[in-house]
Enzyme design. Structure first.
Site, short mmCIF file in Angstrom:
data_model
loop_
_atom_site.label_atom_id
_atom_site.label_comp_id
_atom_site.label_asym_id
_atom_site.label_seq_id
_atom_site.Cartn_x
_atom_site.Cartn_y
_atom_site.Cartn_z
N CYS A 1 0.84 -1.20 0.00
CA CYS A 1 0.00 0.00 0.00
C CYS A 1 0.88 1.26 0.00
O CYS A 1 1.69 1.45 0.92
CB CYS A 1 -0.91 0.00 1.22
SG CYS A 1 -1.73 1.57 1.53
N CYS B 1 0.54 3.32 3.23
CA CYS B 1 1.27 2.72 4.35
C CYS B 1 2.76 3.01 4.21
O CYS B 1 3.44 3.35 5.19
CB CYS B 1 1.03 1.21 4.40
SG CYS B 1 -0.68 0.71 4.68
#
Length: 466
Positions: A386, A389
Protein backbone atom coordinates in the site's frame (compact mmCIF):
# COMPACT_ATOMS: atom_id res chain seq x y z
CA UNK A 1 16.28 -7.67 -35.23
CA UNK A 2 14.88 -7.24 -38.71
CA UNK A 3 11.78 -8.56 -40.40
CA UNK A 4 12.16 -9.35 -44.12
CA UNK A 5 9.07 -9.45 -46.30
CA UNK A 6 9.55 -10.91 -49.78
CA UNK A 7 6.91 -10.29 -52.38
CA UNK A 8 7.44 -11.76 -55.83
CA UNK A 9 5.46 -11.88 -59.04
CA UNK A 10 6.25 -13.75 -62.23
CA UNK A 11 4.64 -14.50 -65.56
CA UNK A 12 5.50 -16.98 -68.23
CA UNK A 13 7.78 -15.94 -71.03
CA UNK A 14 6.24 -15.23 -74.41
CA UNK A 15 7.57 -14.46 -77.86
CA UNK A 16 5.94 -12.41 -80.63
CA UNK A 17 7.10 -13.30 -84.11
CA UNK A 18 6.74 -10.71 -86.87
CA UNK A 19 6.35 -13.47 -89.41
CA UNK A 20 2.95 -14.32 -87.98
CA UNK A 21 1.40 -11.12 -89.31
CA UNK A 22 1.40 -9.33 -92.62
CA UNK A 23 3.91 -6.52 -92.41
CA UNK A 24 1.35 -3.94 -93.47
CA UNK A 25 -1.02 -4.89 -90.68
CA UNK A 26 1.43 -5.41 -87.89
CA UNK A 27 0.36 -3.34 -84.89
CA UNK A 28 1.92 -3.99 -81.52
CA UNK A 29 0.93 -1.86 -78.58
CA UNK A 30 3.54 -1.09 -75.98
CA UNK A 31 3.45 -3.99 -73.49
CA UNK A 32 3.68 -3.60 -69.72
CA UNK A 33 6.75 -5.39 -68.53
CA UNK A 34 7.26 -6.41 -64.93
CA UNK A 35 3.91 -4.99 -63.86
CA UNK A 36 3.54 -5.88 -60.21
CA UNK A 37 0.46 -5.17 -58.10
CA UNK A 38 0.94 -4.93 -54.35
CA UNK A 39 -1.46 -3.71 -51.74
CA UNK A 40 -0.45 -0.35 -50.34
CA UNK A 41 -0.19 -1.91 -46.93
CA UNK A 42 1.45 -5.09 -45.72
CA UNK A 43 -0.26 -6.42 -42.64
CA UNK A 44 1.64 -8.36 -40.02
CA UNK A 45 -0.55 -10.48 -37.77
CA UNK A 46 -0.65 -9.62 -34.11
CA UNK A 47 0.68 -13.09 -33.38
CA UNK A 48 4.08 -11.91 -34.58
CA UNK A 49 4.14 -9.19 -31.93
CA UNK A 50 5.36 -9.98 -28.46
CA UNK A 51 4.50 -8.30 -25.20
CA UNK A 52 8.07 -8.93 -24.15
CA UNK A 53 8.84 -5.47 -25.41
CA UNK A 54 9.05 -5.66 -29.18
CA UNK A 55 6.77 -4.12 -31.73
CA UNK A 56 6.90 -4.32 -35.52
CA UNK A 57 6.63 -1.21 -37.65
CA UNK A 58 5.87 -2.23 -41.22
CA UNK A 59 6.31 0.33 -43.98
CA UNK A 60 3.97 0.38 -46.99
CA UNK A 61 5.41 -1.01 -50.17
CA UNK A 62 4.39 1.12 -53.14
CA UNK A 63 5.57 -0.50 -56.35
CA UNK A 64 4.74 1.26 -59.60
CA UNK A 65 4.12 -0.54 -62.89
CA UNK A 66 6.97 -0.10 -65.36
CA UNK A 67 5.92 0.36 -69.01
CA UNK A 68 8.33 -0.09 -71.94
CA UNK A 69 7.30 2.28 -74.72
CA UNK A 70 9.42 0.81 -77.53
CA UNK A 71 8.63 -2.06 -79.87
CA UNK A 72 9.64 -5.46 -78.51
CA UNK A 73 11.77 -7.53 -80.92
CA UNK A 74 10.37 -10.94 -81.73
CA UNK A 75 13.40 -12.74 -80.42
CA UNK A 76 13.43 -11.02 -77.02
CA UNK A 77 9.86 -10.35 -75.95
CA UNK A 78 10.02 -12.04 -72.57
CA UNK A 79 8.46 -11.08 -69.25
CA UNK A 80 10.93 -11.30 -66.36
CA UNK A 81 9.87 -12.22 -62.87
CA UNK A 82 10.19 -9.31 -60.50
CA UNK A 83 11.03 -9.54 -56.83
CA UNK A 84 10.78 -6.80 -54.24
CA UNK A 85 12.19 -7.13 -50.75
CA UNK A 86 11.46 -4.67 -47.96
CA UNK A 87 13.47 -4.97 -44.73
CA UNK A 88 11.52 -3.66 -41.75
CA UNK A 89 13.15 -2.93 -38.43
CA UNK A 90 11.55 -4.38 -35.31
CA UNK A 91 12.12 -2.13 -32.32
CA UNK A 92 13.12 -3.82 -29.09
CA UNK A 93 11.49 -1.54 -26.54
CA UNK A 94 12.98 -3.29 -23.52
CA UNK A 95 16.42 -2.56 -24.92
CA UNK A 96 15.38 0.98 -25.80
CA UNK A 97 14.04 1.56 -22.28
CA UNK A 98 17.38 0.53 -20.81
CA UNK A 99 19.27 2.80 -23.17
CA UNK A 100 17.05 5.75 -22.18
CA UNK A 101 17.06 5.01 -18.44
CA UNK A 102 19.38 7.93 -17.68
CA UNK A 103 18.07 10.20 -20.45
CA UNK A 104 16.32 13.45 -19.65
CA UNK A 105 12.57 13.82 -20.16
CA UNK A 106 13.30 16.11 -23.10
CA UNK A 107 15.46 13.47 -24.79
CA UNK A 108 12.81 10.81 -24.22
CA UNK A 109 10.05 13.05 -25.55
CA UNK A 110 12.10 13.88 -28.63
CA UNK A 111 12.74 10.19 -29.31
CA UNK A 112 9.03 9.38 -28.93
CA UNK A 113 7.90 12.12 -31.32
CA UNK A 114 10.65 11.30 -33.81
CA UNK A 115 9.74 7.62 -33.82
CA UNK A 116 5.97 7.87 -34.18
CA UNK A 117 5.28 11.28 -35.70
CA UNK A 118 1.55 11.90 -36.10
CA UNK A 119 0.68 8.44 -34.70
CA UNK A 120 1.47 9.42 -31.12
CA UNK A 121 -0.32 11.77 -28.72
CA UNK A 122 0.11 13.12 -25.18
CA UNK A 123 -2.53 12.17 -22.60
CA UNK A 124 -3.28 15.33 -20.62
CA UNK A 125 -5.30 15.19 -17.39
CA UNK A 126 -5.20 18.84 -16.44
CA UNK A 127 -2.71 18.41 -13.59
CA UNK A 128 1.09 18.65 -13.40
CA UNK A 129 1.34 16.52 -16.54
CA UNK A 130 1.21 19.85 -18.40
CA UNK A 131 5.00 19.41 -18.16
CA UNK A 132 4.69 16.86 -20.97
CA UNK A 133 3.25 19.51 -23.27
CA UNK A 134 6.09 21.88 -22.42
CA UNK A 135 8.68 19.18 -23.18
CA UNK A 136 7.00 18.43 -26.50
CA UNK A 137 6.96 22.13 -27.31
CA UNK A 138 10.68 22.39 -26.54
CA UNK A 139 11.55 19.64 -29.05
CA UNK A 140 10.32 21.83 -31.88
CA UNK A 141 8.45 18.90 -33.38
CA UNK A 142 4.72 18.84 -34.11
CA UNK A 143 2.71 17.04 -31.45
CA UNK A 144 -0.84 16.04 -30.57
CA UNK A 145 -2.62 16.24 -27.20
CA UNK A 146 -5.80 14.48 -26.11
CA UNK A 147 -7.80 14.58 -22.89
CA UNK A 148 -10.69 12.64 -21.37
CA UNK A 149 -13.60 14.92 -20.50
CA UNK A 150 -15.60 12.81 -18.06
CA UNK A 151 -18.24 15.45 -17.51
CA UNK A 152 -17.33 15.58 -13.80
CA UNK A 153 -14.08 17.58 -13.87
CA UNK A 154 -13.42 20.62 -11.69
CA UNK A 155 -14.15 24.05 -13.20
CA UNK A 156 -10.49 24.91 -12.62
CA UNK A 157 -9.47 22.01 -14.86
CA UNK A 158 -11.65 23.20 -17.73
CA UNK A 159 -10.17 26.68 -17.41
CA UNK A 160 -6.66 25.19 -17.54
CA UNK A 161 -7.53 23.34 -20.77
CA UNK A 162 -8.48 26.64 -22.38
CA UNK A 163 -5.36 28.40 -21.08
CA UNK A 164 -3.08 25.62 -22.33
CA UNK A 165 -4.62 25.68 -25.80
CA UNK A 166 -4.01 29.43 -26.07
CA UNK A 167 -0.55 29.29 -24.50
CA UNK A 168 0.77 26.68 -26.95
CA UNK A 169 -1.46 27.45 -29.93
CA UNK A 170 -2.86 23.91 -30.04
CA UNK A 171 -6.22 22.19 -30.03
CA UNK A 172 -6.72 19.47 -27.44
CA UNK A 173 -8.53 16.44 -28.83
CA UNK A 174 -11.26 15.79 -26.25
CA UNK A 175 -12.76 12.34 -25.79
CA UNK A 176 -16.20 12.01 -24.21
CA UNK A 177 -18.04 9.07 -22.61
CA UNK A 178 -20.96 7.42 -24.34
CA UNK A 179 -24.07 9.42 -23.39
CA UNK A 180 -26.32 6.34 -23.31
CA UNK A 181 -23.99 4.51 -20.91
CA UNK A 182 -23.72 7.52 -18.59
CA UNK A 183 -27.48 7.98 -18.63
CA UNK A 184 -28.08 4.34 -17.74
CA UNK A 185 -25.56 4.46 -14.87
CA UNK A 186 -26.98 7.63 -13.33
CA UNK A 187 -30.62 6.57 -13.72
CA UNK A 188 -29.97 3.16 -12.18
CA UNK A 189 -27.54 4.10 -9.40
CA UNK A 190 -27.65 7.85 -8.94
CA UNK A 191 -24.99 10.53 -9.28
CA UNK A 192 -22.70 9.33 -6.50
CA UNK A 193 -22.90 5.53 -6.60
CA UNK A 194 -19.09 5.27 -6.48
CA UNK A 195 -19.12 6.23 -2.79
CA UNK A 196 -21.09 3.06 -2.09
CA UNK A 197 -19.81 0.40 -4.48
CA UNK A 198 -16.45 1.71 -5.64
CA UNK A 199 -15.24 3.93 -8.45
CA UNK A 200 -14.40 1.26 -11.01
CA UNK A 201 -17.75 1.16 -12.81
CA UNK A 202 -17.98 4.92 -13.19
CA UNK A 203 -14.35 5.19 -14.32
CA UNK A 204 -14.85 2.39 -16.80
CA UNK A 205 -17.69 4.29 -18.47
CA UNK A 206 -16.36 7.83 -18.19
CA UNK A 207 -12.62 7.23 -18.64
CA UNK A 208 -11.47 3.78 -19.71
CA UNK A 209 -13.77 3.25 -22.68
CA UNK A 210 -13.20 6.74 -24.11
CA UNK A 211 -9.46 6.17 -23.68
CA UNK A 212 -9.72 2.86 -25.51
CA UNK A 213 -11.39 4.61 -28.45
CA UNK A 214 -8.70 7.30 -28.51
CA UNK A 215 -5.85 4.79 -28.46
CA UNK A 216 -7.32 2.74 -31.30
CA UNK A 217 -6.38 5.64 -33.57
CA UNK A 218 -2.75 5.74 -32.38
CA UNK A 219 0.36 3.61 -32.43
CA UNK A 220 1.79 5.13 -29.23
CA UNK A 221 0.82 7.44 -26.38
CA UNK A 222 2.66 9.53 -23.81
CA UNK A 223 1.71 9.60 -20.12
CA UNK A 224 2.81 11.57 -17.06
CA UNK A 225 3.34 8.52 -14.82
CA UNK A 226 6.16 8.81 -12.29
CA UNK A 227 7.66 6.12 -10.11
CA UNK A 228 7.21 8.18 -6.94
CA UNK A 229 3.49 8.80 -7.55
CA UNK A 230 2.43 5.40 -6.25
CA UNK A 231 5.22 3.25 -4.81
CA UNK A 232 2.99 0.18 -4.71
CA UNK A 233 1.97 0.23 -8.37
CA UNK A 234 4.27 2.54 -10.32
CA UNK A 235 7.67 2.04 -8.74
CA UNK A 236 9.09 0.10 -11.68
CA UNK A 237 7.49 1.66 -14.72
CA UNK A 238 10.01 2.02 -17.58
CA UNK A 239 10.38 5.12 -19.73
CA UNK A 240 8.99 3.18 -22.70
CA UNK A 241 7.13 -0.11 -22.91
CA UNK A 242 4.71 -2.11 -25.01
CA UNK A 243 1.32 -1.30 -23.52
CA UNK A 244 0.16 -4.40 -21.62
CA UNK A 245 -3.54 -3.48 -21.66
CA UNK A 246 -4.68 -1.38 -24.61
CA UNK A 247 -4.54 -1.89 -28.37
CA UNK A 248 -3.38 0.58 -30.98
CA UNK A 249 -4.17 1.32 -34.60
CA UNK A 250 -2.98 -2.01 -35.98
CA UNK A 251 -4.98 -3.99 -33.41
CA UNK A 252 -3.98 -6.99 -31.34
CA UNK A 253 -1.57 -7.49 -28.47
CA UNK A 254 1.58 -5.44 -28.77
CA UNK A 255 0.12 -2.92 -31.20
CA UNK A 256 0.52 0.08 -28.87
CA UNK A 257 3.61 1.60 -27.27
CA UNK A 258 3.48 3.59 -24.04
CA UNK A 259 6.00 6.32 -23.26
CA UNK A 260 6.58 7.64 -19.72
CA UNK A 261 9.14 10.47 -20.14
CA UNK A 262 9.02 11.63 -16.50
CA UNK A 263 9.05 8.12 -14.98
CA UNK A 264 12.38 8.74 -13.25
CA UNK A 265 11.67 12.34 -12.22
CA UNK A 266 10.54 13.21 -8.71
CA UNK A 267 7.49 15.36 -8.16
CA UNK A 268 9.50 18.27 -6.70
CA UNK A 269 11.69 18.36 -9.80
CA UNK A 270 8.63 18.45 -12.06
CA UNK A 271 7.36 21.46 -10.16
CA UNK A 272 10.73 23.19 -10.30
CA UNK A 273 10.63 22.74 -14.07
CA UNK A 274 7.09 24.12 -14.33
CA UNK A 275 7.99 27.21 -12.29
CA UNK A 276 11.21 27.81 -14.18
CA UNK A 277 9.48 27.63 -17.56
CA UNK A 278 6.47 29.65 -16.32
CA UNK A 279 4.07 26.97 -17.52
CA UNK A 280 0.34 27.47 -16.80
CA UNK A 281 -0.88 25.09 -14.08
CA UNK A 282 -4.15 24.10 -12.46
CA UNK A 283 -5.07 26.60 -9.73
CA UNK A 284 -6.23 23.69 -7.57
CA UNK A 285 -2.58 22.88 -6.84
CA UNK A 286 -2.30 26.06 -4.79
CA UNK A 287 -5.21 24.83 -2.66
CA UNK A 288 -3.43 21.60 -1.67
CA UNK A 289 -4.53 19.35 -4.51
CA UNK A 290 -1.68 17.24 -5.89
CA UNK A 291 -3.25 14.41 -7.88
CA UNK A 292 -6.29 15.82 -9.70
CA UNK A 293 -9.13 13.84 -11.25
CA UNK A 294 -12.91 14.21 -11.25
CA UNK A 295 -14.40 16.68 -8.76
CA UNK A 296 -16.34 14.19 -6.57
CA UNK A 297 -13.31 11.89 -6.27
CA UNK A 298 -10.52 14.41 -5.66
CA UNK A 299 -9.61 16.39 -2.58
CA UNK A 300 -6.64 18.22 -1.12
CA UNK A 301 -4.07 16.29 0.90
CA UNK A 302 -2.61 17.18 4.25
CA UNK A 303 1.09 17.54 5.13
CA UNK A 304 2.71 14.12 5.40
CA UNK A 305 0.08 12.42 3.26
CA UNK A 306 0.92 10.73 -0.01
CA UNK A 307 -0.38 12.56 -3.05
CA UNK A 308 -2.66 9.68 -4.08
CA UNK A 309 -4.52 9.91 -0.79
CA UNK A 310 -6.48 12.74 -2.35
CA UNK A 311 -8.07 10.27 -4.77
CA UNK A 312 -10.89 7.82 -3.86
CA UNK A 313 -10.03 8.21 -0.17
CA UNK A 314 -12.85 5.89 0.90
CA UNK A 315 -11.27 2.86 -0.80
CA UNK A 316 -8.31 0.56 -0.23
CA UNK A 317 -5.07 1.86 -1.65
CA UNK A 318 -4.60 -1.02 -4.07
CA UNK A 319 -7.78 0.01 -5.90
CA UNK A 320 -6.54 3.55 -6.52
CA UNK A 321 -5.95 3.16 -10.23
CA UNK A 322 -8.87 4.26 -12.37
CA UNK A 323 -8.10 1.70 -15.08
CA UNK A 324 -6.02 3.89 -17.38
CA UNK A 325 -2.85 2.31 -16.02
CA UNK A 326 -4.23 -0.93 -14.62
CA UNK A 327 -1.39 -2.83 -16.28
CA UNK A 328 0.73 -1.61 -13.35
CA UNK A 329 -1.28 -3.75 -10.92
CA UNK A 330 -1.31 -7.50 -10.54
CA UNK A 331 -2.64 -9.55 -7.66
CA UNK A 332 -0.90 -12.66 -6.45
CA UNK A 333 -2.61 -15.76 -5.17
CA UNK A 334 -3.07 -14.21 -1.72
CA UNK A 335 -4.95 -11.24 -3.08
CA UNK A 336 -2.07 -8.89 -2.40
CA UNK A 337 -1.38 -6.31 -5.06
CA UNK A 338 2.13 -6.16 -6.48
CA UNK A 339 3.80 -3.88 -8.98
CA UNK A 340 3.73 -5.38 -12.43
CA UNK A 341 5.78 -4.26 -15.40
CA UNK A 342 7.20 -7.30 -17.13
CA UNK A 343 6.57 -9.62 -14.23
CA UNK A 344 5.60 -9.64 -10.58
CA UNK A 345 7.67 -7.81 -8.00
CA UNK A 346 7.67 -8.93 -4.38
CA UNK A 347 7.15 -6.00 -2.01
CA UNK A 348 9.34 -5.95 1.09
CA UNK A 349 7.82 -5.55 4.54
CA UNK A 350 7.68 -2.12 6.16
CA UNK A 351 7.76 -0.59 9.68
CA UNK A 352 11.10 -2.16 10.54
CA UNK A 353 12.05 -0.24 13.66
CA UNK A 354 13.21 -2.51 16.46
CA UNK A 355 10.65 -0.74 18.66
CA UNK A 356 7.73 -1.86 16.48
CA UNK A 357 6.22 -5.15 17.65
CA UNK A 358 5.00 -7.42 14.86
CA UNK A 359 1.71 -9.03 15.90
CA UNK A 360 0.38 -12.33 14.59
CA UNK A 361 -3.32 -13.12 14.29
CA UNK A 362 -3.19 -14.86 17.66
CA UNK A 363 -1.27 -11.95 19.17
CA UNK A 364 -3.78 -9.28 18.21
CA UNK A 365 -6.68 -11.51 19.28
CA UNK A 366 -5.09 -11.87 22.70
CA UNK A 367 -4.56 -8.11 22.85
CA UNK A 368 -8.26 -7.58 22.15
CA UNK A 369 -9.25 -9.93 24.99
CA UNK A 370 -7.24 -8.09 27.66
CA UNK A 371 -9.43 -5.74 29.69
CA UNK A 372 -6.82 -4.41 32.07
CA UNK A 373 -3.60 -3.92 30.15
CA UNK A 374 -0.44 -2.84 31.86
CA UNK A 375 0.42 -0.65 28.89
CA UNK A 376 -1.45 1.16 26.15
CA UNK A 377 -0.89 -0.01 22.59
CA UNK A 378 -1.00 1.77 19.25
CA UNK A 379 -1.30 -0.62 16.30
CA UNK A 380 -1.26 0.03 12.58
CA UNK A 381 -3.22 -2.33 10.33
CA UNK A 382 -1.28 -2.30 7.09
CA UNK A 383 -0.37 -3.89 3.78
CA UNK A 384 3.26 -3.53 2.64
CA UNK A 385 2.27 -2.90 -0.98
CA UNK A 386 0.00 0.00 0.00
CA UNK A 387 1.59 3.33 -1.04
CA UNK A 388 -0.14 5.16 1.82
CA UNK A 389 1.27 2.72 4.35
CA UNK A 390 4.67 3.18 2.76
CA UNK A 391 4.27 6.94 2.95
CA UNK A 392 3.74 6.84 6.72
CA UNK A 393 6.50 4.31 7.44
CA UNK A 394 9.08 6.92 8.47
CA UNK A 395 6.72 8.76 10.83
CA UNK A 396 5.46 5.55 12.46
CA UNK A 397 8.98 4.22 12.98
CA UNK A 398 9.94 7.59 14.46
CA UNK A 399 6.93 7.41 16.77
CA UNK A 400 7.99 3.92 17.92
CA UNK A 401 11.50 5.13 18.67
CA UNK A 402 10.15 8.18 20.49
CA UNK A 403 7.81 6.10 22.68
CA UNK A 404 10.35 3.41 23.49
CA UNK A 405 10.36 2.82 27.26
CA UNK A 406 7.46 5.28 27.80
CA UNK A 407 4.87 2.66 28.74
CA UNK A 408 3.21 2.65 25.29
CA UNK A 409 3.72 -0.27 22.93
CA UNK A 410 3.86 0.40 19.19
CA UNK A 411 2.89 -2.51 16.96
CA UNK A 412 1.90 -3.52 13.45
CA UNK A 413 -0.48 -6.15 12.10
CA UNK A 414 -0.48 -7.13 8.47
CA UNK A 415 -4.16 -7.13 7.58
CA UNK A 416 -4.28 -7.94 3.87
CA UNK A 417 -4.70 -11.32 2.18
CA UNK A 418 -6.21 -13.99 4.40
CA UNK A 419 -6.44 -11.61 7.36
CA UNK A 420 -8.42 -8.91 5.60
CA UNK A 421 -11.93 -10.22 6.35
CA UNK A 422 -11.01 -10.75 9.99
CA UNK A 423 -9.62 -7.21 10.21
CA UNK A 424 -12.71 -5.71 8.59
CA UNK A 425 -15.02 -7.66 10.89
CA UNK A 426 -13.22 -7.35 14.22
CA UNK A 427 -10.69 -4.52 13.88
CA UNK A 428 -12.67 -1.76 12.16
CA UNK A 429 -10.51 -1.96 9.03
CA UNK A 430 -11.87 0.35 6.36
CA UNK A 431 -8.86 1.06 4.19
CA UNK A 432 -5.11 0.87 4.59
CA UNK A 433 -3.61 2.10 6.80
CA UNK A 434 -5.96 1.92 9.80
CA UNK A 435 -4.54 2.92 13.19
CA UNK A 436 -5.97 1.63 16.47
CA UNK A 437 -5.24 2.64 20.05
CA UNK A 438 -5.81 0.07 22.80
CA UNK A 439 -6.12 2.05 26.08
CA UNK A 440 -4.87 0.54 29.33
CA UNK A 441 -8.27 0.06 30.93
CA UNK A 442 -10.52 -0.75 27.99
CA UNK A 443 -10.87 -3.85 25.86
CA UNK A 444 -12.35 -1.93 22.94
CA UNK A 445 -9.81 -0.31 20.63
CA UNK A 446 -10.28 3.29 19.52
CA UNK A 447 -9.85 4.00 15.82
CA UNK A 448 -7.70 6.98 14.91
CA UNK A 449 -10.09 9.13 12.83
CA UNK A 450 -7.70 11.54 11.12
CA UNK A 451 -5.54 11.23 8.03
CA UNK A 452 -2.79 13.32 9.63
CA UNK A 453 -0.21 10.62 10.29
CA UNK A 454 2.78 12.70 11.29
CA UNK A 455 4.46 12.03 14.64
CA UNK A 456 3.01 15.08 16.43
CA UNK A 457 -0.59 14.32 15.39
CA UNK A 458 -0.34 10.66 16.41
CA UNK A 459 1.31 11.56 19.73
CA UNK A 460 -1.36 14.13 20.50
CA UNK A 461 -4.17 11.66 19.86
CA UNK A 462 -2.44 8.98 21.88
CA UNK A 463 -2.07 11.29 24.88
CA UNK A 464 -5.80 12.06 24.76
CA UNK A 465 -7.00 8.46 24.84
CA UNK A 466 -4.22 6.34 26.37
Amino acid sequence: MALAINVSSSSSSSAISSSSFPSSELKVSAPRIGSLRLSDRVNVSSASLSLSGKRSSVKPLNVQSIAKETFVPSQAASMIASEVTEVVEVEDFEKLAKSLETASPLEIMDKALETFGNDIAIAFSGAEDVALIEYAHLTGRPFRVFSLDTGRLNPETYRLFDTVEKHYGIRIEYMFPDAVEVQALVRNKGLFSFYEDGHQECCRIRKVRPLRRALKGLRAWITGQRKDQSPGTRSEIPVVQVDPVFEGLDGGAGSLVKWNPVANVEGNDVWNFLRTMDVPVNTLHAAGYVSIGCEPCTRAVLPGQHEREGRWWWEDAKAKECGLHKGNIKENSNGNATANVNGTTTVADIFKSENVVSLSRQGIENLMKLENRKEAWIVVLYAPWCPFCQAMEASFDELADKLGGSGVKVAKFRADGDQKEFAKRDLQLGSFPTILVFPKNSSRPIKYPSEKRDVDSLTSFLNLVR
